[in-house]
Design a protein around this motif. Structure first.
Motif, short mmCIF file in Angstrom:
data_model
loop_
_atom_site.label_atom_id
_atom_site.label_comp_id
_atom_site.label_asym_id
_atom_site.label_seq_id
_atom_site.Cartn_x
_atom_site.Cartn_y
_atom_site.Cartn_z
N THR A 164 0.84 -1.19 0.00
CA THR A 164 0.00 0.00 0.00
C THR A 164 0.88 1.24 0.00
OG1 THR A 164 -1.60 -1.22 1.34
CG2 THR A 164 -1.92 1.15 1.16
N SER A 165 0.45 2.28 -0.71
CA SER A 165 1.27 3.48 -0.83
C SER A 165 0.53 4.72 -0.33
CB SER A 165 1.70 3.70 -2.28
OG SER A 165 0.58 3.96 -3.11
N TRP A 166 1.32 5.69 0.13
CA TRP A 166 0.78 6.97 0.61
C TRP A 166 1.70 8.10 0.18
CZ3 TRP A 166 1.24 2.70 3.77
CH2 TRP A 166 0.06 2.16 4.29
N ILE A 167 1.12 9.30 0.03
CA ILE A 167 1.92 10.50 -0.12
C ILE A 167 2.23 11.02 1.28
CG2 ILE A 167 0.98 11.07 -2.39
CD1 ILE A 167 -0.80 13.15 -1.02
N LEU A 168 3.05 12.06 1.39
CA LEU A 168 3.51 12.55 2.70
C LEU A 168 2.34 12.97 3.59
CD1 LEU A 168 5.82 13.31 4.59
CD2 LEU A 168 5.94 15.53 3.43
N LYS A 169 1.40 13.71 3.06
CA LYS A 169 0.26 14.18 3.85
C LYS A 169 -0.54 13.00 4.39
CE LYS A 169 -3.88 17.11 3.52
NZ LYS A 169 -4.68 17.97 2.60
N GLU A 170 -0.74 11.98 3.56
CA GLU A 170 -1.49 10.80 3.99
C GLU A 170 -0.71 10.00 5.03
OE1 GLU A 170 -3.87 9.93 -0.22
OE2 GLU A 170 -1.89 9.06 0.15
N MET A 171 0.61 9.98 4.90
CA MET A 171 1.45 9.25 5.85
C MET A 171 1.38 9.88 7.23
SD MET A 171 3.39 6.58 6.00
CE MET A 171 4.69 5.86 6.99
N LYS A 172 1.38 11.21 7.29
CA LYS A 172 1.26 11.91 8.56
C LYS A 172 -0.06 11.55 9.25
CE LYS A 172 3.99 16.01 7.38
NZ LYS A 172 3.94 17.48 7.15
N LYS A 173 -1.12 11.53 8.48
CA LYS A 173 -2.44 11.21 9.02
C LYS A 173 -2.50 9.77 9.50
CE LYS A 173 -7.36 11.22 7.85
NZ LYS A 173 -8.37 11.45 6.78
N LEU A 174 -1.92 8.85 8.71
CA LEU A 174 -1.92 7.43 9.06
C LEU A 174 -1.21 7.20 10.40
CD1 LEU A 174 -2.23 4.36 8.35
CD2 LEU A 174 0.02 4.54 7.29
N LEU A 175 -0.02 7.76 10.55
CA LEU A 175 0.75 7.53 11.76
C LEU A 175 0.08 8.16 12.98
CD1 LEU A 175 4.45 7.92 10.56
CD2 LEU A 175 3.09 5.85 10.84
N ALA A 176 -0.60 9.29 12.77
CA ALA A 176 -1.33 9.91 13.87
C ALA A 176 -2.49 9.03 14.31
CB ALA A 176 -1.85 11.28 13.44
N GLU A 177 -3.13 8.35 13.37
CA GLU A 177 -4.28 7.49 13.68
C GLU A 177 -3.86 6.23 14.42
OE1 GLU A 177 -6.05 6.83 9.89
OE2 GLU A 177 -7.22 8.69 9.91
N ILE A 178 -2.71 5.66 14.04
CA ILE A 178 -2.30 4.40 14.65
C ILE A 178 -1.45 4.60 15.90
CG2 ILE A 178 -2.33 3.27 12.39
CD1 ILE A 178 0.73 3.23 12.50
N GLU A 179 -1.12 5.84 16.23
CA GLU A 179 -0.23 6.11 17.36
C GLU A 179 -0.75 5.48 18.65
OE1 GLU A 179 2.96 7.39 19.51
OE2 GLU A 179 2.72 7.49 17.34
N GLU A 180 -2.06 5.52 18.87
CA GLU A 180 -2.63 5.01 20.11
C GLU A 180 -3.00 3.54 20.02
OE1 GLU A 180 -2.49 6.71 22.88
OE2 GLU A 180 -1.56 8.32 21.71
N ASP A 181 -2.81 2.93 18.87
CA ASP A 181 -3.09 1.50 18.72
C ASP A 181 -1.78 0.71 18.88
OD1 ASP A 181 -5.77 1.95 18.18
OD2 ASP A 181 -5.39 2.21 16.03
N PRO A 182 -1.85 -0.55 19.30
CA PRO A 182 -0.63 -1.37 19.37
C PRO A 182 0.01 -1.51 17.99
CG PRO A 182 -2.44 -2.41 20.55
CD PRO A 182 -3.03 -1.27 19.78
N HIS A 183 1.33 -1.35 17.93
CA HIS A 183 2.05 -1.49 16.67
C HIS A 183 3.49 -1.92 16.94
CE1 HIS A 183 2.40 2.73 17.97
NE2 HIS A 183 3.61 2.71 17.45
N ASP A 184 4.26 -2.16 15.88
CA ASP A 184 5.63 -2.68 16.00
C ASP A 184 5.64 -3.93 16.89
OD1 ASP A 184 6.53 -0.61 14.41
OD2 ASP A 184 7.06 0.67 16.11
N ILE A 185 4.87 -4.92 16.48
CA ILE A 185 4.59 -6.08 17.32
C ILE A 185 5.54 -7.25 17.03
CG2 ILE A 185 2.83 -7.81 17.89
CD1 ILE A 185 0.78 -5.56 17.03
N ILE A 186 6.09 -7.81 18.11
CA ILE A 186 6.90 -9.03 18.03
C ILE A 186 6.33 -10.03 19.01
CG2 ILE A 186 9.18 -10.06 18.33
CD1 ILE A 186 10.41 -7.36 17.70
#
Length: 218
Positions: A53-75
């Motif tokens: 999946t691809s994003w432009i810079l503006k969309e990437m900023k929004k994506l990371l802001a949305e997932i910040e409070e969700d669990p991520h970088d999972i091992i």
């Protein structure tokens, strides 16, 4: 989830050269993108995740802001112990993840009845870990699963065939759960000495010691 960047670099003669970066964390990718944009020497800047999946810079900023409070970088570390005398299994899982600005470790185990082999216990342990991820609200992410059973992990990757009906049923259950959660798995075989925590949890489950602990990693 890891991300990589692709962009076109503008030379003085107005020629554009296609460039790309290695896989990095979302935070690093965003910083790279912002610095490239600020330099004013790039065009066609895109961010790609591991699913394509691809994003432009503006969309990437929004994506990371949305997932910040969700669990991520999972091992996920998992292990299954098996007692042939009782047909009981101990399932252990250790999950490391980031959420907000903090890093967490979840340790959990469970005793499971009526299994037939140690390999089946390993499959059950991975499925147990997936249920824990579901309870955490994990979805639409890549996750790395680490275990010391080469047979199970190679079968999950599809590199080794699985001829046992019982294990094939576990494979189907795991794949269905992965699909339902939209998890993009990476399987890593590790030495047994590097899986001691999950192994201990599995042993404790067989001993009747139930554990469920979520802690902040400092």
């Amino acid at each position: 989830m890891k991300y990589r960047l692709e962009w076109k670099y503008k030379l003085k003669n107005n020629e554009r050269v296609q460039c790309s970066a290695d896989w990095v964390t979302g935070e690093t990718a965003l910083q790279m993108g912002e610095e490239l944009e600020a330099a004013g020497k790039v065009s066609d800047l895109y961010f790609y995740d591991e699913k394509g999946t691809s994003w432009i810079l503006k969309e990437m900023k929004k994506l990371l802001a949305e997932i910040e409070e969700d669990p991520h970088d999972i091992i996920v570390y998992f292990d299954g112990g098996f007692q042939k005398e009782t047909n009981q299994a101990g399932l252990g899982a250790v999950i490391f993840f980031n959420q907000g600005k903090k890093k967490y470790r979840l340790r959990a185990n469970e005793r499971f009845d009526e299994l037939e082999t140690n390999n089946e216990a390993e499959y059950a342990a991975l499925y147990y870990a997936l249920n824990l991820l579901e309870d955490l609200g994990v979805s639409h992410l890549s996750c790395e699963f680490k275990g010391d059973s080469q047979v199970v992990l190679k079968q999950l990757e599809g590199e080794w065939p699985c001829y046992e009906d019982v294990l094939n049923r576990w494979l189907d259950r795991i794949e269905e759960k992965m699909k339902a959660l939209d998890i993009h798995p990476k399987y890593t075989v590790i030495p047994r000495k590097d899986n001691k925590e999950a192994d201990k949890l599995a042993t404790q489950a067989l001993e009747g010691k139930e554990i469920f602990a979520k802690t902040i990693i400092l």
